[in-house]
Design a protein around this motif. Structure first.
Motif, PDB file in Angstrom:
ATOM      1  N   VAL A  18      11.843  42.651  49.020  1.00  0.00           N
ATOM      2  CA  VAL A  18      13.240  42.892  48.662  1.00  0.00           C
ATOM      3  C   VAL A  18      13.625  42.103  47.415  1.00  0.00           C
ATOM      4  O   VAL A  18      14.298  42.631  46.519  1.00  0.00           O
ATOM      5  N   LEU A  19      13.197  40.851  47.314  1.00  0.00           N
ATOM      6  CA  LEU A  19      13.505  40.053  46.121  1.00  0.00           C
ATOM      7  C   LEU A  19      12.882  40.661  44.869  1.00  0.00           C
ATOM      8  O   LEU A  19      13.503  40.680  43.804  1.00  0.00           O
ATOM      9  N   HIS A  20      11.683  41.172  44.985  1.00  0.00           N
ATOM     10  CA  HIS A  20      11.032  41.811  43.840  1.00  0.00           C
ATOM     11  C   HIS A  20      11.793  43.079  43.428  1.00  0.00           C
ATOM     12  O   HIS A  20      12.003  43.329  42.230  1.00  0.00           O
ATOM     13  N   ASP A  21      12.209  43.883  44.394  1.00  0.00           N
ATOM     14  CA  ASP A  21      13.003  45.076  44.088  1.00  0.00           C
ATOM     15  C   ASP A  21      14.321  44.705  43.408  1.00  0.00           C
ATOM     16  O   ASP A  21      14.740  45.361  42.450  1.00  0.00           O
ATOM     17  N   LEU A  22      14.960  43.668  43.919  1.00  0.00           N
ATOM     18  CA  LEU A  22      16.203  43.195  43.301  1.00  0.00           C
ATOM     19  C   LEU A  22      15.972  42.764  41.860  1.00  0.00           C
ATOM     20  O   LEU A  22      16.748  43.099  40.961  1.00  0.00           O
ATOM     21  N   ARG A  23      14.914  42.017  41.656  1.00  0.00           N
ATOM     22  CA  ARG A  23      14.587  41.529  40.314  1.00  0.00           C
ATOM     23  C   ARG A  23      14.383  42.688  39.352  1.00  0.00           C
ATOM     24  O   ARG A  23      14.917  42.702  38.242  1.00  0.00           O
ATOM     25  N   LEU A  24      13.609  43.684  39.767  1.00  0.00           N
ATOM     26  CA  LEU A  24      13.347  44.823  38.891  1.00  0.00           C
ATOM     27  C   LEU A  24      14.617  45.621  38.596  1.00  0.00           C
ATOM     28  O   LEU A  24      14.838  46.050  37.456  1.00  0.00           O
ATOM     29  N   LEU A  25      15.455  45.810  39.591  1.00  0.00           N
ATOM     30  CA  LEU A  25      16.701  46.540  39.373  1.00  0.00           C
ATOM     31  C   LEU A  25      17.637  45.772  38.445  1.00  0.00           C
ATOM     32  O   LEU A  25      18.255  46.353  37.548  1.00  0.00           O
ATOM     33  N   LEU A  26      17.715  44.464  38.621  1.00  0.00           N
ATOM     34  CA  LEU A  26      18.553  43.657  37.723  1.00  0.00           C
ATOM     35  C   LEU A  26      18.034  43.700  36.289  1.00  0.00           C
ATOM     36  O   LEU A  26      18.830  43.793  35.341  1.00  0.00           O
ATOM     37  N   LEU A  27      16.732  43.629  36.120  1.00  0.00           N
ATOM     38  CA  LEU A  27      16.161  43.705  34.774  1.00  0.00           C
ATOM     39  C   LEU A  27      16.420  45.064  34.135  1.00  0.00           C
ATOM     40  O   LEU A  27      16.731  45.153  32.948  1.00  0.00           O
ATOM     41  N   ARG A  28      16.299  46.117  34.910  1.00  0.00           N
ATOM     42  CA  ARG A  28      16.603  47.458  34.378  1.00  0.00           C
ATOM     43  C   ARG A  28      18.061  47.568  33.938  1.00  0.00           C
ATOM     44  O   ARG A  28      18.351  48.134  32.904  1.00  0.00           O
ATOM     45  N   MET A  29      18.953  47.025  34.749  1.00  0.00           N
ATOM     46  CA  MET A  29      20.367  47.055  34.381  1.00  0.00           C
ATOM     47  C   MET A  29      20.621  46.216  33.127  1.00  0.00           C
ATOM     48  O   MET A  29      21.372  46.613  32.251  1.00  0.00           O
ATOM     49  N   ALA A  30      19.984  45.049  33.063  1.00  0.00           N
ATOM     50  CA  ALA A  30      20.197  44.154  31.929  1.00  0.00           C
ATOM     51  C   ALA A  30      19.701  44.763  30.620  1.00  0.00           C
ATOM     52  O   ALA A  30      20.328  44.581  29.577  1.00  0.00           O
ATOM     53  N   TYR A  31      18.603  45.484  30.669  1.00  0.00           N
ATOM     54  CA  TYR A  31      18.048  46.090  29.460  1.00  0.00           C
ATOM     55  C   TYR A  31      18.610  47.479  29.183  1.00  0.00           C
ATOM     56  O   TYR A  31      18.230  48.109  28.202  1.00  0.00           O
ATOM     57  N   GLY A  32      19.484  47.962  30.051  1.00  0.00           N
ATOM     58  CA  GLY A  32      20.110  49.263  29.835  1.00  0.00           C
ATOM     59  C   GLY A  32      19.155  50.431  30.003  1.00  0.00           C
ATOM     60  O   GLY A  32      19.368  51.489  29.413  1.00  0.00           O
ATOM     61  N   GLU A  33      18.107  50.251  30.780  1.00  0.00           N
ATOM     62  CA  GLU A  33      17.152  51.332  31.002  1.00  0.00           C
ATOM     63  C   GLU A  33      17.749  52.375  31.947  1.00  0.00           C
ATOM     64  O   GLU A  33      18.624  52.088  32.752  1.00  0.00           O
ATOM     65  N   ALA A  34      17.239  53.579  31.842  1.00  0.00           N
ATOM     66  CA  ALA A  34      17.696  54.657  32.711  1.00  0.00           C
ATOM     67  C   ALA A  34      17.322  54.341  34.151  1.00  0.00           C
ATOM     68  O   ALA A  34      16.177  53.979  34.437  1.00  0.00           O
ATOM     69  N   LEU A  35      18.289  54.448  35.033  1.00  0.00           N
ATOM     70  CA  LEU A  35      18.040  54.128  36.438  1.00  0.00           C
ATOM     71  C   LEU A  35      17.516  55.323  37.223  1.00  0.00           C
ATOM     72  O   LEU A  35      17.088  55.186  38.351  1.00  0.00           O
ATOM     73  N   ASN A  36      17.539  56.504  36.610  1.00  0.00           N
ATOM     74  CA  ASN A  36      17.121  57.692  37.339  1.00  0.00           C
ATOM     75  C   ASN A  36      15.759  58.207  36.883  1.00  0.00           C
ATOM     76  O   ASN A  36      15.340  59.268  37.300  1.00  0.00           O
ATOM     77  N   SER A  37      15.055  57.479  36.043  1.00  0.00           N
ATOM     78  CA  SER A  37      13.801  57.993  35.494  1.00  0.00           C
ATOM     79  C   SER A  37      12.671  58.044  36.529  1.00  0.00           C
ATOM     80  O   SER A  37      11.840  58.943  36.486  1.00  0.00           O
TER      81      SER A  37
END
Length: 148
Positions: A18-37
């Motif tokens: 769960v912590l790893h998933d959280l980390r990856l989602l936060l990094l995606r949000m921070a870098y403005g990457e597409a969340l639906n790719s």
């Protein structure tokens, strides 16, 4: 069971998953990457709500790791933010040589660990109360706080 089927083995601790998933989602949000790719995920607002639910799940897994699953896992997660703070202090020391290859690895490790250390700090060192004006003015932080 989904994680077990995907990996072919049961992870040592669901807390780390769960912590790893959280980390990856936060990094995606921070870098403005597409969340639906990857899987056709939702909007930024729905993924933010997912972050809150994942933090709640991580908190439940942390409690489980402390009491039932493996105290070593909880101890390791709790110590991650302390190790991060120590590494930052080393990197900010006046005699730190930034041109050495080991120093570059330490700086890269600090950058890679920052999101996970922050999440662990929130989970394990959050006092669970609101900060009042008297706490800020009187320098009376909770003994569990690590971040200033």
């Amino acid at each position: 069971t989904v994680v077990t089927n995907t990996l072919g083995t049961r992870p040592k601790s669901m807390l780390w998953v769960v912590l790893h998933d959280l980390r990856l989602l936060l990094l995606r949000m921070a870098y403005g990457e597409a969340l639906n790719s990857d899987c056709g995920g939702g909007s930024l607002s729905s993924n933010f709500l997912l972050l809150l639910y994942q933090m709640y799940s991580a908190d439940m897994y942390a409690i489980n790791a402390e009491h039932d699953e493996s105290p070593e896992v909880a101890k390791h997660a709790r110590g991650l933010s302390s190790g991060f703070l120590a590494a930052v202090e080393i990197a900010q020391a006046p005699g730190f040589d930034r041109h050495d290859s080991r120093s570059k690895r330490l700086e890269k490790g600090i950058a890679d660990t920052a999101p996970m250390a922050s999440l662990c700090s929130i989970l394990f060192f959050n006092p669970g109360k609101e900060i009042s004006e008297s706490d800020v003015e009187g320098n009376n932080p909770s003994p569990k706080w690590q971040w200033e």
